[in-house]
Each structure stands twice: as C-alpha cells, then as structure tokens.
Design a protein around this motif. Sequence first.
Motif, PDB file in Angstrom:
ATOM      1  N   ASP A   1      51.545   4.032  -2.525  1.00  0.00           N
ATOM      2  CA  ASP A   1      50.498   3.752  -1.940  1.00  0.00           C
ATOM      3  C   ASP A   1      49.856   3.872  -3.818  1.00  0.00           C
ATOM      4  O   ASP A   1      49.363   4.362  -4.453  1.00  0.00           O
ATOM      5  CB  ASP A   1      49.561   5.120  -1.310  1.00  0.00           C
ATOM      6  N   PRO A   2      49.135   3.548  -3.638  1.00  0.00           N
ATOM      7  CA  PRO A   2      48.251   2.878  -5.663  1.00  0.00           C
ATOM      8  C   PRO A   2      47.167   3.666  -5.111  1.00  0.00           C
ATOM      9  O   PRO A   2      46.735   3.754  -6.745  1.00  0.00           O
ATOM     10  CB  PRO A   2      48.081   1.329  -5.656  1.00  0.00           C
ATOM     11  N   LEU A   3      47.150   3.883  -4.138  1.00  0.00           N
ATOM     12  CA  LEU A   3      45.720   5.069  -4.144  1.00  0.00           C
ATOM     13  C   LEU A   3      45.766   6.469  -3.480  1.00  0.00           C
ATOM     14  O   LEU A   3      45.258   7.181  -2.919  1.00  0.00           O
ATOM     15  CB  LEU A   3      44.383   4.580  -2.909  1.00  0.00           C
ATOM     16  N   ARG A   4      46.853   6.308  -3.432  1.00  0.00           N
ATOM     17  CA  ARG A   4      47.346   7.899  -3.098  1.00  0.00           C
ATOM     18  C   ARG A   4      47.299   9.270  -3.045  1.00  0.00           C
ATOM     19  O   ARG A   4      46.597  10.035  -3.045  1.00  0.00           O
ATOM     20  CB  ARG A   4      49.150   7.724  -3.061  1.00  0.00           C
ATOM     21  N   ASP A   5      46.724   9.204  -4.797  1.00  0.00           N
ATOM     22  CA  ASP A   5      46.018  10.377  -5.145  1.00  0.00           C
ATOM     23  C   ASP A   5      44.551  10.783  -4.691  1.00  0.00           C
ATOM     24  O   ASP A   5      43.941  11.921  -4.618  1.00  0.00           O
ATOM     25  CB  ASP A   5      45.495   9.854  -6.552  1.00  0.00           C
ATOM     26  N   PHE A   6      43.653   9.604  -4.151  1.00  0.00           N
ATOM     27  CA  PHE A   6      42.790   9.429  -3.214  1.00  0.00           C
ATOM     28  C   PHE A   6      42.509   9.648  -1.319  1.00  0.00           C
ATOM     29  O   PHE A   6      41.559   9.773  -0.673  1.00  0.00           O
ATOM     30  CB  PHE A   6      41.616   8.633  -3.275  1.00  0.00           C
ATOM     31  N   TYR A   7      43.744   9.645  -1.006  1.00  0.00           N
ATOM     32  CA  TYR A   7      44.037   9.508   0.674  1.00  0.00           C
ATOM     33  C   TYR A   7      43.667  11.122   1.261  1.00  0.00           C
ATOM     34  O   TYR A   7      43.785  12.196   0.638  1.00  0.00           O
ATOM     35  CB  TYR A   7      45.657   9.311   0.413  1.00  0.00           C
ATOM     36  N   VAL A   8      43.081  11.651   1.800  1.00  0.00           N
ATOM     37  CA  VAL A   8      42.404  12.487   2.791  1.00  0.00           C
ATOM     38  C   VAL A   8      43.053  12.770   3.958  1.00  0.00           C
ATOM     39  O   VAL A   8      43.054  11.552   5.155  1.00  0.00           O
ATOM     40  CB  VAL A   8      41.010  11.996   2.888  1.00  0.00           C
ATOM     41  N   PRO A   9      43.615  13.778   4.441  1.00  0.00           N
ATOM     42  CA  PRO A   9      44.536  14.071   6.012  1.00  0.00           C
ATOM     43  C   PRO A   9      42.816  14.295   6.924  1.00  0.00           C
ATOM     44  O   PRO A   9      42.472  15.473   7.380  1.00  0.00           O
ATOM     45  CB  PRO A   9      45.028  15.190   5.523  1.00  0.00           C
ATOM     46  N   TRP A  10      42.457  13.601   7.253  1.00  0.00           N
ATOM     47  CA  TRP A  10      41.377  12.969   8.292  1.00  0.00           C
ATOM     48  C   TRP A  10      40.861  14.647   8.971  1.00  0.00           C
ATOM     49  O   TRP A  10      40.240  15.085   9.353  1.00  0.00           O
ATOM     50  CB  TRP A  10      40.472  12.163   8.549  1.00  0.00           C
ATOM     51  N   ASP A  11      42.519  14.926   9.573  1.00  0.00           N
ATOM     52  CA  ASP A  11      42.681  15.932  10.476  1.00  0.00           C
ATOM     53  C   ASP A  11      42.740  17.547  10.430  1.00  0.00           C
ATOM     54  O   ASP A  11      43.494  18.313  11.554  1.00  0.00           O
ATOM     55  CB  ASP A  11      43.376  15.337  11.716  1.00  0.00           C
ATOM     56  N   ASP A  12      42.178  17.619   8.699  1.00  0.00           N
ATOM     57  CA  ASP A  12      42.409  19.250   8.923  1.00  0.00           C
ATOM     58  C   ASP A  12      41.331  19.742   8.155  1.00  0.00           C
ATOM     59  O   ASP A  12      41.478  20.432   7.731  1.00  0.00           O
ATOM     60  CB  ASP A  12      43.586  19.057   7.087  1.00  0.00           C
ATOM     61  N   ILE A  13      40.045  19.202   8.935  1.00  0.00           N
ATOM     62  CA  ILE A  13      39.455  19.965   8.773  1.00  0.00           C
ATOM     63  C   ILE A  13      39.708  21.498   9.964  1.00  0.00           C
ATOM     64  O   ILE A  13      39.953  21.781  10.962  1.00  0.00           O
ATOM     65  CB  ILE A  13      38.667  19.543   9.934  1.00  0.00           C
ATOM     66  N   ARG A  14      38.589  22.582   8.986  1.00  0.00           N
ATOM     67  CA  ARG A  14      38.819  23.945   9.274  1.00  0.00           C
ATOM     68  C   ARG A  14      37.065  24.198   9.098  1.00  0.00           C
ATOM     69  O   ARG A  14      35.972  24.035   8.925  1.00  0.00           O
ATOM     70  CB  ARG A  14      39.168  24.852   8.185  1.00  0.00           C
TER      71      ARG A  14
END
Length: 238
Positions: free
Chosen positions: A31-44
């Motif tokens: 993924d060329p944008l892998r550095d900006f990927y956000v795991p949306w379900d990791d909220i605390r």
Amino acid sequence: MSDNEDELLTSNNSLKARPIKDVFEERRANDPLRDFYVPWDDIRQGEISAFEQILESSESERPLQRWLQDHPIFLVQHLGGGHGRWVIPQKRLGAEFIPDFVTLERFSAGFSWTLVELQSPKVKFFTNVRRPSEQLDEGIRQILEWRRWLSANRDYARRDRTQHGLGLSDIDDKATGLLIIGREQDLSTADSEQIRQLGYDHRIEIHTYDWLTREAKRRLEELERSFRRLRNRQDESI
C-alpha cells in the motif's frame, strides 16, 4: 474461504491456501499510503478522556491539530469504508495550499476522499446580522479553494508518487469537505439551522469538536456491545 479462514487464491491455474492474515499483511506492505493507515476499531476510553481535556483547555485549533495528528483515529470514526481508512496530515497541494488533513476511506467500489479544515473551538459562528463569522467563512472558503485546485490539477493529484504525483488515487474536486469548528455549547438553534444550510449549499459537513468526541464514544459503545455479544455466545457454547 475454508473452515480455518484461509483465503484461496488462484495462481498459475492452481489453488494455494494462504492465511487471511498473510493476505492482509501483504496488501498493507504494498500500500503506497501504508504510513497513514488508521485501525479504526482501536479506540480507547483513555484517549477520549484526554481529547476532552485538551479541548477544554484549547484557545485555538493549533493544539487540537497537533493532538489529532498524533491520534488520527478520531478523524475516521464517522467513516464507513470497510476496506480501510487513512489520514494524511498537512498534505501539500502544490505550492498554494496545505489542508489540515486529507482522509480516505475505501469501499469495494473505490475511494472516497475528504478534505478536513480545522478552525478554533473558541468562535462565534455568526455576526449580529446573521452573516458567517470570519472563522466560519474562512473555513468554508479554504475547502472551496482546495476543490478548485484539484479541478485544475486533477491528473497531478492522482498520479502515483513514483511518477512525481501526489498519489491521491481517484481524488477530484467532488471530494467531501469537513469543517470542524467551535463548540456545541455556543450553538443556538438558529445557528444550527443556518449551518446545516451552509453545509448543504457548499457540500461541506460542518461540525463542532464535540461531534468528534460523540462519534468516538459511539464507536466505543458499538465495540463494547459486540464484545459482550461474542463473550455471551462463547459462554453459551461451553
């Protein structure tokens, strides 16, 4: 998909079973944008509380911009793309413009981009004669200017970074606008109605910073309900 959740991939006319985890990791690696990927379900809950504290103490958007850059998960909770979500901070559009954030959600049918502008949480939304305040007007104008730039430079914006482009696949001047400004406690009923009309007229979602908190809490509650249902099913199977 097999019983052990392996994904079957066809290669050279033969079937090879690969763990689904390996498939996702390979996609992420490419993924060329892998550095900006956000795991949306990791909220605390701790992050939500920290955001509420910094919001109460912030006199301008700058500390909030820095905090959201470190915690981009707050900018994707309202998105629905099931194939991934990304947050790019301070993405330069040529020499003219730098949006606070550009977010991306991916669906099976393609990509959906959002241009995010932050204004101060300490603002008056309208003047005494019901005209947009300076900050509200500036926020709307910024997003409209970014769209005009994308219209004039669409090919350059979409082109891969390896080919000296911006790497914003499929983006165009129809990108959604998101303006985050002010606090709900400073909104009157008349303000809310007029803001909805402004958003409709310009195709811009206009929300307060409290909306970010509310969306994060909603997601956390959904995740907790899902966890409880899963735990109940496991208990019933014992």
